[in-house]
Enzyme design. Structure first.
Site, PDB file in Angstrom:
ATOM      1  CE  LYS A 247       5.332  -0.644  -2.099  1.00 35.16           C
ATOM      2  NZ  LYS A 247       5.481  -0.326  -3.012  1.00 35.16           N
TER       3      LYS A 247
ATOM      4  CE  LYS B 178       1.464  -1.387  -5.560  1.00 37.75           C
ATOM      5  NZ  LYS B 178       1.333  -0.072  -4.402  1.00 37.75           N
TER       6      LYS B 178
ATOM      7  NE  ARG C  55      10.993  13.875   3.892  1.00 32.15           N
ATOM      8  CZ  ARG C  55      12.014  13.706   3.890  1.00 32.15           C
ATOM      9  NH1 ARG C  55      12.888  14.439   3.176  1.00 32.15           N
ATOM     10  NH2 ARG C  55      13.117  13.270   5.442  1.00 32.15           N
TER      11      ARG C  55
HETATM   12  P1  13P Z   1       3.511   3.251  -8.478  1.00 36.29           P
HETATM   13  O1  13P Z   1       2.179   3.548  -8.445  1.00 36.29           O
HETATM   14  O2  13P Z   1       4.152   5.128  -9.363  1.00 36.29           O
HETATM   15  O3  13P Z   1       3.779   2.437 -10.185  1.00 36.29           O
HETATM   16  O4  13P Z   1       3.571   3.330  -6.888  1.00 36.29           O
HETATM   17  C1  13P Z   1       2.830   2.129  -6.369  1.00 36.29           C
HETATM   18  C2  13P Z   1       4.181   1.675  -5.494  1.00 36.29           C
HETATM   19  O5  13P Z   1       3.712   1.332  -4.399  1.00 36.29           O
HETATM   20  C3  13P Z   1       5.255   0.530  -5.743  1.00 36.29           C
HETATM   21  O6  13P Z   1       6.021   0.274  -4.570  1.00 36.29           O
END
Ligand code: 13P
Length: 335
Positions: free
Chosen positions: A134, A217, A44
């Site tokens: 996030k 987002k 990873r």
């Molecule tokens: P994806 O762009 O693969 O949807 O992932 C973004 C993300 O951080 C989802 O929480």
């Protein structure tokens, strides 16, 4: 300008975007299984370090969202991962929610957990070098969903999270994701996404979150993946922009889309079209997970020691999205 606003603008400035490399160990294991690479901490790290030390990273990526395991790992050159990211001119970030669990009272929906003990964990991540964080709220969509309960409770959690993050001097990414799974129309997605985002801002304001110091987002406005009436990319861009214009307060400095299951090219093309018609003051960029990493992961899995080859694949994808974030991408450049 506040320090948080400054960080948000640095992360998304000059066409830069965010690399969402914060897959939990469970999700990363699924991704690695799909390309037949054993999911060990070393593998990873190797894949992620390969991306973090690339030219694409230096030129295009203003922030990287990490998972708890990665932010504490040390690179092969013996520097801490947040230091490696900072040395590339980018900002380290951290996913701080602990995942979406069944919502009591509406068992077909999810509520994101992780508020208990969050203040202490944030202090620790800040010390490790995190500049932003996030939290993802996730919403099913159908005739009856998302329910009022899910919209209200996820918005509340996102706001409490954001207030705590700003208290710790970091920029919260507020991620309400209306999923693309289902046979709903783009109009349904528009209407539900709009309701979800408006409620999020109502709660953010109630919790005294400084809107100049967040990044939103969201999902783009798409027809469901099982829907018969697909819409054109131009329409996706138009609806997405209209939805955000009507639901996001103008104080918010930047919007960074998730890719949410779109193909790499689709995610780039839609972002490009959005920027071509963007008349708002919002920076419109990307915070992609799958749409930035898929091809690189596939390439890497064939020979995990081919760092340079893998970086070349990633560099291209990052460059294409950074062009799209400025409305300068085209199919000719892509190929
Ligand atoms: P994806 O762009 O693969 O949807 O992932 C973004 C993300 O951080 C989802 O929480």
């Amino acid at each position: 300008m506040s320090e948080l606003n400054n960080i948000a603008l640095k992360i998304l400035g000059s066409g830069k975007g965010i690399l969402a490399a914060d897959e939990s160990t469970g999700t990363m294991t699924k991704r690695l299984d799909s390309v037949n690479v054993p999911s060990t901490p070393e593998n990873r790290l190797l894949f992620r370090e390969t991306l973090f030390s690339s030219n694409g990273m230096r030129d295009c990526i203003g922030g990287v969202i990490l998972y708890d395991e990665t932010i504490k790992q040390t690179s092969s050159k013996k520097n801490k991962i947040p230091e490696l990211i900072a040395s590339m001119g980018s900002h380290p970030g951290i996913k701080v929610d602990t995942g979406a669990k069944i919502l009591a009272g509406s068992p077909n929906e999810k509520i994101t957990e992780g508020l208990d003990g969050l203040r202490e964990r944030l202090k620790e991540y800040y010390k490790l070098g995190a500049k932003f964080t996030k939290w993802r709220g996730v919403y099913n969509i159908s005739k009856e969903y998302p329910s009022k309960l899910s919209i209200q409770s996820n918005a509340h959690a996102l706001a409490r999270y954001s207030a705590l993050v700003q208290e710790c001097d970091m920029v919260p990414i507020v991620e309400p994701e209306v999923l693309m799974d289902g046979d709903h129309s783009a109009q349904d997605c528009y209407q539900k996404t709009s309701e979800v985002i408006k409620k999020c801002f109502e709660e953010l304001i109630l919790h005294k979150v400084d809107l100049k110091g967040i990044i939103l987002k969201p999902n783009m406005i798409l027809a469901g993946n099982k829907s018969k009436d697909k819409i054109s990319n131009e329409e996706v861009a138009k609806l997405t922009l209209e939805c955000l214009k009507n639901s996001v307060p103008s104080d918010v400095p930047g919007i960074a889309f998730l890719s949410g299951g779109q193909s790499e090219i689709e995610a780039t093309e839609n972002l490009n079209l959005i920027n071509k018609i963007n008349t708002t003051n919002f920076i419109m960029s990307y915070s992609y997970g799958r749409a930035l990493q898929q091809s690189a992961l596939k390439f890497w899995s064939k020979n995990t020691r081919d760092i340079e080859g893998t970086q070349k694949v990633f560099n291209h994808r990052a460059k294409m999205n950074t062009l799209a974030a400025q409305g300068k991408w085209s199919k000719e450049i892509e190929n």
